[in-house]
Design an enzyme around this catalytic site. Structure first.
Site, short mmCIF file in Angstrom:
data_model
loop_
_atom_site.label_atom_id
_atom_site.label_comp_id
_atom_site.label_asym_id
_atom_site.label_seq_id
_atom_site.Cartn_x
_atom_site.Cartn_y
_atom_site.Cartn_z
N THR A 173 0.78 -1.00 -0.10
CA THR A 173 -0.04 -0.06 0.14
C THR A 173 1.08 1.22 -0.08
OG1 THR A 173 -1.17 1.36 1.49
CG2 THR A 173 -0.48 -0.70 2.46
N GLU A 316 -4.99 -3.04 4.51
CA GLU A 316 -4.61 -3.67 5.51
C GLU A 316 -5.78 -4.55 6.48
OE1 GLU A 316 -3.87 -0.53 4.62
OE2 GLU A 316 -2.18 0.22 5.62
N LYS A 426 -8.84 22.31 9.52
CA LYS A 426 -8.76 22.89 10.80
C LYS A 426 -9.03 24.22 10.55
CE LYS A 426 -7.93 21.97 15.41
NZ LYS A 426 -7.19 21.25 16.66
N TRP A 431 -13.05 21.16 13.23
CA TRP A 431 -12.73 20.43 12.02
C TRP A 431 -13.82 20.76 11.06
CZ3 TRP A 431 -8.10 18.70 12.79
CH2 TRP A 431 -7.93 18.30 14.14
P1 AMP Z 1 -6.52 1.20 0.31
O1 AMP Z 1 -5.74 0.67 1.42
O2 AMP Z 1 -5.84 1.86 -0.79
O3 AMP Z 1 -7.57 0.44 -0.12
O4 AMP Z 1 -7.08 2.54 1.08
C1 AMP Z 1 -7.84 2.61 2.19
C2 AMP Z 1 -8.53 3.81 2.42
O5 AMP Z 1 -9.51 4.22 1.65
C3 AMP Z 1 -9.30 4.06 3.91
O6 AMP Z 1 -8.50 4.13 4.98
C4 AMP Z 1 -10.07 5.20 3.50
O7 AMP Z 1 -9.50 6.23 3.76
C5 AMP Z 1 -10.71 4.99 2.22
N1 AMP Z 1 -11.80 4.48 1.87
C6 AMP Z 1 -11.94 2.99 1.72
N2 AMP Z 1 -13.40 2.76 1.64
C7 AMP Z 1 -14.00 3.98 1.81
C8 AMP Z 1 -15.30 4.65 1.90
N3 AMP Z 1 -16.30 3.63 1.74
N4 AMP Z 1 -15.53 5.85 1.89
C9 AMP Z 1 -14.57 6.41 2.37
N5 AMP Z 1 -13.23 6.27 2.19
C10 AMP Z 1 -13.03 5.07 1.99
#
Ligand code: AMP
Length: 528
Positions: A173, A316, A426, A431
């Site tokens: 990642t 993760e 902020k 926030w």
């Molecule tokens: P990744 O590991 O590249 O899949 O990224 C994970 C991140 O994507 C999460 O920590 C969130 O910030 C974002 N994310 C995943 N699912 C959602 C969702 N349904 N709505 C908003 N953000 C999301």
């Protein structure tokens, strides 16, 4: 005393064995980039994976050695998942959109021994070869090379056995800072994630499911579809390129009823349907995750009679941790209430737990009151404990992993993401959720994409600006947008400026890159 039931190690090879045994003729269909269609089935995938395992054994692959792929979604790529893991190895799916420095880092860090690639990525392979020190053999998926490599074997072999806690898959990642980090899935974690994901309250798959994962196979375990599909005997439909015209054609021709894609995929599909005057193909479930699915898209899908599964997760977390599943009083809810509920990130299924802790003091767990936002933490059977080769655990002693997301949790357990810890704005000590601002902005019919970032302000510390890409041929102004937003967000959240751009920068996994956007707008002077 131990219990007296049978114990079988939970290994992913058991999934393809089951698929081939109980659903041998259920198909896997791929529309290749050249427009041709290839068909195999669960029995065929198992046979080819066994051949590949023999080829890997001949090569000298040892337990836990890494087999890398640099490829889009297709049947041969699916074979490598089962072939590499069945040979006792670890399948490492590489994101071809990464920068050279990242590609250099992850292949060397993973110590990949074999790399199998799509012909379209040959330029990357040729460019990177001198830097990829560990790779001993390159095989192209195309031009008959992969088929010849596995075709030299008869598939009359057995899977390598071992512990269910052995690693089976590696996904890196890429954070916004530092080197990419490897998430090393186990056979067991993938099986447990599979058992969760097929439930009605998750991805709801069964023997009738015809699933089209539009999410790339190199991203976050392909949301677990390749493992889940043979478990229930679902048909899988892959498209090597993400062209919305092809996606919609395939949906119609192959009877797809479940589609999994990030929000931008849904935007592209609807843009294509609008431009061509076509209806959405008759799917029954739309899965979305990776970033927030805006209400406007949810409403449109639901109005077409589609069940929306808005999920939250990360590489993760294998990746699905929460999902918006229907509540007992679902039928009594109004359409708007249903849409609002589906716009949340969902509730944890059995196997994952979530909590929000104070942004200022992580030892303070926040109430599930639907009001107090904090740092979102997660733990569970398929949540990371430690990154690959890291010296220290990524999760705390009780398993809580800090997701980097900011969220509030509603009394019913629904998670509502308000931001990334690094992206939250902020202003005057309060926030502002950049995600809420963006969601409100993309609901405007002229807006293709929007991103909110904070820029320094002498009095308020930071103030939001909105960066917008207009839909083709549209002429919405900053003032129009401010008026549009006025009744949708708090007054003090309204952006101080709206900037129109041709394109918003994205990360390798297709998300808006706030870091690049902030760089682009560094030194930005707010209007007086
Ligand atoms: P990744 O590991 O590249 O899949 O990224 C994970 C991140 O994507 C999460 O920590 C969130 O910030 C974002 N994310 C995943 N699912 C959602 C969702 N349904 N709505 C908003 N953000 C999301």
């Amino acid at each position: 005393m131990l219990g007296a039931m049978q114990h079988w190690e939970l290994r992913v090879s058991g999934l393809i064995d089951h698929g081939a045994r109980e659903h041998p003729t259920r198909e896997i269909v791929t529309r290749m980039a050249d427009g041709s269609t290839e068909r195999t089935n669960w029995s065929g995938v198992r046979r080819d994976a066994l051949k590949m395992a023999q080829a890997l054994s001949r090569f000298g692959l040892k337990a836990q050695d890494r087999v890398a792929t640099l490829a889009m979604n297709h049947n041969r790529h699916l074979v490598t998942w089962y072939g590499a893991t069945g040979a006792g190895g670890v399948i490492h799916t590489i994101n071809p959109r990464l920068f050279d420095e990242q590609l250099d880092y992850i292949v060397n860090h993973a110590e990949d021994r074999i790399l199998i690639y799509d012909a379209v990525f040959r330029p990357i392979v040729e460019r990177m070869k001198p830097r990829w020190k560990s790779v001993e053999q390159y095989i192209c998926f195309d031009d008959g090379e992969f088929d010849a490599w596995i075709g030299a074997h008869d598939g009359d072999g057995e899977w390598v056995t071992g512990s269910e806690r052995d690693p089976c898959m590696l996904c890196y990642t890429s954070g916004t800072t530092g080197n990419p980090k490897g998430v090393l899935y186990e056979h067991r974690s993938n099986i447990l994630h599979t058992l969760y994901s097929i439930q009605p309250s998750a991805m709801s798959s069964d023997n009738r499911s015809v699933i089209m994962p539009v999410v790339p196979m190199f991203h976050a375990n392909n949301w677990g579809f390749p493992w889940a599909a043979p478990a229930v005997g679902a048909k899988l439909v892959y498209c090597q390129t993400n062209d919305p015209v092809w996606l919609c054609e395939l949906m119609r021709e192959e009877g797809v009823n479940v589609v999994g894609g990030v929000p931008t995929v849904w935007f592209a599909i609807f843009q294509h349907l609008d431009a061509s005057g076509q209806e959405l193909p008759p799917i029954h479930t739309a899965m979305s995750g990776g970033s927030a699915l805006p209400r406007s898209v949810i409403a449109r899908l639901m109005a077409a009679g589609v069940r929306v599964g808005h999920a939250w997760g990360m590489t993760e977390t294998s990746p699905v941790a929460t999902m918006t599943y229907e509540t007992p009083d679902w039928d009594e809810k109004s359409f708007d209430e249903k849409v609002a509920y589906k716009a949340l990130q969902g509730r944890a299924g059995y196997g994952s737990q979530v909590r929000a802790v104070s942004l200022d003091d992580p030892t303070v767990e926040l109430p599930r009151d639907g009001k107090t936002a904090g740092a979102l933490q997660v733990r569970g059977h398929w949540t990371i404990q430690r990154y690959f080769k890291a010296e220290e655990d990524a999760a705390g002693p009780e398993g809580w992993f800090d997701t980097g997301d900011v969220a509030l949790i509603h009394p019913d357990g629904s998670v509502q993401l308000t931001d990334r810890t690094k992206d939250v704005i902020k202003s005057g000590g309060e926030w502002i959720s950049s995600v809420d601002l963006e969601n409100a902005a993309v609901a405007h019919p002229d807006v293709a994409e929007a991103a909110a970032i904070g820029v320094p302000h002498p009095r308020w510390d930071e103030r939001p600006i909105l960066v917008v890409v207009r839909k083709q041929g549209c002429s919405v102004s900053g003032e129009d947008l401010s008026i549009f937003l006025a009744d949708k967000v708090a007054k003090w959240w309204l952006p101080d400026a709206v900037e129109f751009v041709d394109e918003i920068p994205h990360t390798a996994s297709g998300k808006i890159s706030k870091k690049d956007l902030r760089d682009q707008f560094s030194g930005y002077i707010l209007p007086a």
